[in-house]
Write a protein that holds these residues in place. Sequence first.
Motif, PDB file in Angstrom:
ATOM      1  N   MET A 601       0.670  -0.900  -0.009  1.00 60.35           N
ATOM      2  CA  MET A 601      -0.602   0.292  -0.673  1.00 60.35           C
ATOM      3  C   MET A 601       0.790   1.546   0.137  1.00 60.35           C
ATOM      4  O   MET A 601       0.695   2.422  -0.434  1.00 60.35           O
ATOM      5  N   GLY A 602       2.094   1.501   0.684  1.00 57.56           N
ATOM      6  CA  GLY A 602       3.126   2.830   0.087  1.00 57.56           C
ATOM      7  C   GLY A 602       3.614   2.662  -0.655  1.00 57.56           C
ATOM      8  O   GLY A 602       3.196   3.936  -0.930  1.00 57.56           O
ATOM      9  N   ALA A 603       3.618   1.817  -1.711  1.00 54.92           N
ATOM     10  CA  ALA A 603       3.551   2.445  -3.088  1.00 54.92           C
ATOM     11  C   ALA A 603       2.771   2.996  -4.097  1.00 54.92           C
ATOM     12  O   ALA A 603       2.994   4.180  -5.036  1.00 54.92           O
ATOM     13  N   SER A 604       0.914   2.594  -3.260  1.00 55.41           N
ATOM     14  CA  SER A 604       0.233   3.268  -3.832  1.00 55.41           C
ATOM     15  C   SER A 604      -0.168   4.541  -2.893  1.00 55.41           C
ATOM     16  O   SER A 604      -0.276   5.784  -3.583  1.00 55.41           O
ATOM     17  N   VAL A 605       0.153   4.924  -1.846  1.00 58.37           N
ATOM     18  CA  VAL A 605       0.036   5.924  -0.519  1.00 58.37           C
ATOM     19  C   VAL A 605       1.040   6.927  -1.770  1.00 58.37           C
ATOM     20  O   VAL A 605       0.521   8.052  -1.806  1.00 58.37           O
ATOM     21  N   PHE A 606       2.317   6.776  -1.326  1.00 58.82           N
ATOM     22  CA  PHE A 606       3.156   7.721  -3.026  1.00 58.82           C
ATOM     23  C   PHE A 606       3.896   7.046  -3.773  1.00 58.82           C
ATOM     24  O   PHE A 606       4.659   6.057  -3.917  1.00 58.82           O
ATOM     25  N   LYS A 635      -4.196  34.821  -8.052  1.00 56.42           N
ATOM     26  CA  LYS A 635      -4.011  36.873  -8.055  1.00 56.42           C
ATOM     27  C   LYS A 635      -4.181  36.930  -6.364  1.00 56.42           C
ATOM     28  O   LYS A 635      -4.028  38.161  -5.909  1.00 56.42           O
ATOM     29  N   SER A 636      -5.310  35.835  -5.787  1.00 55.57           N
ATOM     30  CA  SER A 636      -6.273  36.185  -4.875  1.00 55.57           C
ATOM     31  C   SER A 636      -5.261  35.781  -3.276  1.00 55.57           C
ATOM     32  O   SER A 636      -4.797  34.648  -3.321  1.00 55.57           O
ATOM     33  N   GLU A 637      -5.608  36.450  -2.503  1.00 53.81           N
ATOM     34  CA  GLU A 637      -3.925  36.410  -1.330  1.00 53.81           C
ATOM     35  C   GLU A 637      -4.603  34.727  -0.101  1.00 53.81           C
ATOM     36  O   GLU A 637      -4.484  33.741  -0.017  1.00 53.81           O
ATOM     37  N   ILE A 638      -6.399  34.733  -0.391  1.00 53.88           N
ATOM     38  CA  ILE A 638      -6.805  33.903   0.063  1.00 53.88           C
ATOM     39  C   ILE A 638      -6.629  32.376  -0.223  1.00 53.88           C
ATOM     40  O   ILE A 638      -7.031  31.732   0.484  1.00 53.88           O
ATOM     41  N   PHE A 639      -6.572  32.439  -1.754  1.00 51.66           N
ATOM     42  CA  PHE A 639      -6.419  31.012  -2.344  1.00 51.66           C
ATOM     43  C   PHE A 639      -4.985  30.570  -2.277  1.00 51.66           C
ATOM     44  O   PHE A 639      -4.735  29.507  -2.341  1.00 51.66           O
ATOM     45  N   VAL A 640      -4.091  31.553  -1.749  1.00 50.09           N
ATOM     46  CA  VAL A 640      -2.304  31.776  -2.089  1.00 50.09           C
ATOM     47  C   VAL A 640      -2.667  30.214  -0.241  1.00 50.09           C
ATOM     48  O   VAL A 640      -1.782  29.357   0.091  1.00 50.09           O
ATOM     49  N   VAL A 641      -3.164  31.360   1.388  1.00 45.00           N
ATOM     50  CA  VAL A 641      -2.681  31.381   2.255  1.00 45.00           C
ATOM     51  C   VAL A 641      -3.644  29.933   2.462  1.00 45.00           C
ATOM     52  O   VAL A 641      -2.832  29.169   2.955  1.00 45.00           O
ATOM     53  N   TYR A 642      -4.382  29.899   2.468  1.00 46.89           N
ATOM     54  CA  TYR A 642      -6.274  28.570   2.733  1.00 46.89           C
ATOM     55  C   TYR A 642      -6.007  27.624   2.110  1.00 46.89           C
ATOM     56  O   TYR A 642      -6.528  27.208   2.445  1.00 46.89           O
ATOM     57  N   TYR A 643      -5.939  27.920   0.440  1.00 44.33           N
ATOM     58  CA  TYR A 643      -6.095  27.093   0.125  1.00 44.33           C
ATOM     59  C   TYR A 643      -3.939  25.753  -0.304  1.00 44.33           C
ATOM     60  O   TYR A 643      -4.497  24.867  -0.608  1.00 44.33           O
ATOM     61  N   PHE A 644      -3.780  26.947  -1.271  1.00 44.12           N
ATOM     62  CA  PHE A 644      -1.943  26.464  -1.205  1.00 44.12           C
ATOM     63  C   PHE A 644      -1.556  25.764   0.179  1.00 44.12           C
ATOM     64  O   PHE A 644      -1.580  24.977  -0.591  1.00 44.12           O
ATOM     65  N   GLN A 645      -1.289  26.978   0.942  1.00 45.46           N
ATOM     66  CA  GLN A 645      -0.877  26.643   2.049  1.00 45.46           C
ATOM     67  C   GLN A 645      -0.889  25.703   2.710  1.00 45.46           C
ATOM     68  O   GLN A 645      -0.503  24.547   3.406  1.00 45.46           O
ATOM     69  N   MET A 646      -2.268  26.245   3.026  1.00 45.56           N
ATOM     70  CA  MET A 646      -2.567  25.015   3.927  1.00 45.56           C
ATOM     71  C   MET A 646      -3.101  23.577   3.239  1.00 45.56           C
ATOM     72  O   MET A 646      -2.904  22.439   4.180  1.00 45.56           O
ATOM     73  N   TYR A 647      -3.427  23.679   2.424  1.00 40.43           N
ATOM     74  CA  TYR A 647      -3.300  21.828   1.615  1.00 40.43           C
ATOM     75  C   TYR A 647      -2.086  21.375   1.834  1.00 40.43           C
ATOM     76  O   TYR A 647      -2.256  19.964   1.497  1.00 40.43           O
ATOM     77  N   LEU A 648      -1.418  22.091   1.279  1.00 36.01           N
ATOM     78  CA  LEU A 648       0.194  21.768   1.125  1.00 36.01           C
ATOM     79  C   LEU A 648       0.635  21.186   2.102  1.00 36.01           C
ATOM     80  O   LEU A 648       1.049  20.275   2.240  1.00 36.01           O
ATOM     81  N   ALA A 649       0.406  21.840   3.400  1.00 32.59           N
ATOM     82  CA  ALA A 649       0.786  21.477   4.067  1.00 32.59           C
ATOM     83  C   ALA A 649      -0.271  20.076   5.188  1.00 32.59           C
ATOM     84  O   ALA A 649       0.380  19.242   5.914  1.00 32.59           O
ATOM     85  N   LEU A 650      -1.659  20.070   5.008  1.00 35.09           N
ATOM     86  CA  LEU A 650      -2.466  18.663   5.448  1.00 35.09           C
ATOM     87  C   LEU A 650      -1.753  17.588   4.381  1.00 35.09           C
ATOM     88  O   LEU A 650      -1.561  16.883   5.542  1.00 35.09           O
ATOM     89  N   VAL A 651      -1.147  17.783   2.759  1.00 31.87           N
ATOM     90  CA  VAL A 651      -0.628  16.433   2.027  1.00 31.87           C
ATOM     91  C   VAL A 651       0.517  16.424   2.822  1.00 31.87           C
ATOM     92  O   VAL A 651       0.799  15.328   2.762  1.00 31.87           O
ATOM     93  N   LEU A 652       1.235  17.329   2.752  1.00 27.90           N
ATOM     94  CA  LEU A 652       3.008  16.467   3.848  1.00 27.90           C
ATOM     95  C   LEU A 652       2.664  16.026   4.714  1.00 27.90           C
ATOM     96  O   LEU A 652       3.688  15.550   4.939  1.00 27.90           O
ATOM     97  N   ILE A 653       1.941  17.006   6.242  1.00 30.54           N
ATOM     98  CA  ILE A 653       2.220  16.489   7.403  1.00 30.54           C
ATOM     99  C   ILE A 653       1.364  15.328   7.067  1.00 30.54           C
ATOM    100  O   ILE A 653       1.662  14.245   7.938  1.00 30.54           O
ATOM    101  N   GLY A 654      -0.047  14.912   5.947  1.00 28.43           N
ATOM    102  CA  GLY A 654      -0.723  13.274   6.600  1.00 28.43           C
ATOM    103  C   GLY A 654       0.137  11.937   5.812  1.00 28.43           C
ATOM    104  O   GLY A 654       0.799  11.202   6.133  1.00 28.43           O
ATOM    105  N   PHE A 655       1.117  12.855   4.685  1.00 36.29           N
ATOM    106  CA  PHE A 655       2.245  11.685   4.229  1.00 36.29           C
ATOM    107  C   PHE A 655       2.895  11.335   4.908  1.00 36.29           C
ATOM    108  O   PHE A 655       3.821   9.973   5.571  1.00 36.29           O
ATOM    109  N   LEU A 656       3.806  12.060   6.138  1.00 43.09           N
ATOM    110  CA  LEU A 656       4.287  11.998   6.886  1.00 43.09           C
ATOM    111  C   LEU A 656       4.610  11.041   8.042  1.00 43.09           C
ATOM    112  O   LEU A 656       4.914   9.865   7.964  1.00 43.09           O
ATOM    113  N   HIS A 657       2.870  11.516   8.281  1.00 40.46           N
ATOM    114  CA  HIS A 657       2.211  10.586   9.561  1.00 40.46           C
ATOM    115  C   HIS A 657       2.615   9.438   8.567  1.00 40.46           C
ATOM    116  O   HIS A 657       1.941   7.650   9.381  1.00 40.46           O
TER     117      HIS A 657
END
Length: 692
Positions: A601-606, A635-657
């Motif tokens: 499953m690890g190869a499927s997860v990543f 162009k809108s900062e809300i997408f960069v902060v609350y969607y790009f940064q937070m989603y990227l953090a969610l994916v990376l933290i979930g991957f490490l866990h």
Amino acid sequence: MVFLAGLLAQGLGALVLVREGARPHHAPCCCSHGLHATHVVEPMCACSIAMPGCLLGAVKARPSCGQGSPLVGVDNMCILVHAVKRQSLDLPLEGRISNALVEVGPSITLASLSEVLAFAVGSFIPMPACRVFSMFAALAVLLDFLLQVTAFVALIVFDFMRAEDNRIDCFPCIKIPSSSVESDEGINQRKPGGLLAWYMQETTTEYIDKKKEVHAPILGIWGVKIFVIAAFFAFTLASIALCTRIEPGLEQQIVLPRDSYLQGYFNNVSEYLRIGPPLYFVVKDYNYSSDSRHTNQLCSINQCDSNSLLNEVLPWIEYITLFFMPLQISRASLVPESSYIAKPAASWLDDFLVWMSPEAFGCCRKFVNGSYCPPDDQPPCCSPDEGYCDLGGVCKDCTTCFRHSDLNSGRPSTEQFREKLPWFLNALPSADCAKGGHGAYTSSVDLNGYESSVIQASEFRTYHTPLNKQVDYVNSMRAAREFSSRVSDALKIQIFPYSVFYMFFEQYLDIWRTALINIAIALGAVFIVCLVITSRNGKLMPDGSTQGVMACLDIQLNAVSVVNLIMSIGIAVEFCVHISHAFSVSQGDRNQRAKLALGTMGASVFRCLYFDFDFFFSGITLTKLVGVIVLCFSKSEIFVVYYFQMYLALVLIGFLHGLVFLPVILSMIGPPSMHVPIKQQEDEPSSSALLG
């Protein structure tokens, strides 16, 4: 984005196969562009069906409805396809599909039901944005799961049948002659290549003896295990400690495009504006009768109580204890850093009592017939057209309303108060009498029903200190409410504050409570589902790590970030539950089962850098990363902060866990095996029989 990345990856894979000697015409029948498209179309169908379902339930559509829903549940399709590809080619197609469903079906079901229940329970939260998102997400994930185990399985069968019959992808009517394809190459028999393919090797029946694992053996070293556990727990504790730095609110500049002219306006307001918004303290059911003490409890002039609402007298000893007993508005204004009150309140009651007093000779006056007489410098006493005032005119016989003997200890009687209050509110201020209430207090007193000696509502106006940031607005509102509550309890009068921005910041007073309740309910729901379905405890790390990242990135807590935190639990389920299930059904000791779970499953997860035609950019991590990275260019900062940064953090933290911390924990204290052998189906009808 995921679909386009898949197409690009397949093109690169074809070039590599050509370089390694494979025939280029073999790629068209083995590619699965149509199956890639279902990864995008199927979640869109689920969301499209969920939206009318929410509307039929009388739920208003909000921007948060579809937020993150396509990211949750998409990866089950990747897991399912990878499971089919791992099956032996000696089995017929229906046997491979059956074994794949037996292998990954429980974890897919568990992940989907956990997400549905977590989101469904969150629909009981009173915050509208969180409630609507939870209802929509629960319905979308449920429909997504139903489509995955029905329609998508059928599409997998058709796609594999098309490839076995040497038909070109997306053009199944065109068939490649069988003589042009090597007979010894199966549709799923690919040689993995690339750095990550070597590092995160997938266990298959064909290459199980040839593979050389790297990731799992590294995690199996005791020193690495201790380091991983210490690092993750330290990061979790640090994240919990940093949670206190998260500020509530949503800055207005973030919502606007970067090139908006309003960006400069809000920056200048924050930098140069030195006056705060008006603040009103509303007093309900003020009893002005002579038998009531309300008047002396509210006013601030002579004979008023020392602890009245508006008292301006501040003895020195009380100034020393001001921090502990800030009961009056005037006293609170002396500590604006904590009270957020800039100045003492303008009191209609004080001005009314002064306006009625005999000392104010030019204010409260009456004609001989008892009607109101204005000051001498106002019509009809003074003609504005003639430019002069005749002291011997119509107002020469006007007298003051009261003598000292007419008042009771300097206070008017109930009848006098009732009669003269409309006079005061209609009196124009002038040079002879600046205390006239018209203009300044016209809307400060509600005269409806005041004849019963009770004024239902009246206001006392002051100003907040300059508020530059969202947290200042929230703290000023909280301080005003705490001040009003203390005064109400002390004076036994119902008092509440109001300002024009309170209605927009009401949500932030309880945003922490709402967030914690949502997270606790979602975690509890996931734990119960895992416990009931698998008879084992749910293996899920709390998303305190995400909150720590929010504090480091200065991301504020609001409805958008709360929705992201709830969604992070669903993403964590997908990262963890597949590894946990693979560990539970594997054989051997804990270390062997952890390695096998990572190999399957690890190869499927990543999965990345596999020069594989069908699913180059597939797996939980890459499908989310590719879909999130495009938000970085918004162009809108809300997408960069609350969607790009937070989603990227969610994916990376979930991957490490999921791929680092969880395997280490399972290899040390994992539950016993629940291995159930899968019966190999050798005498099943061939896939060609399905065409008939």
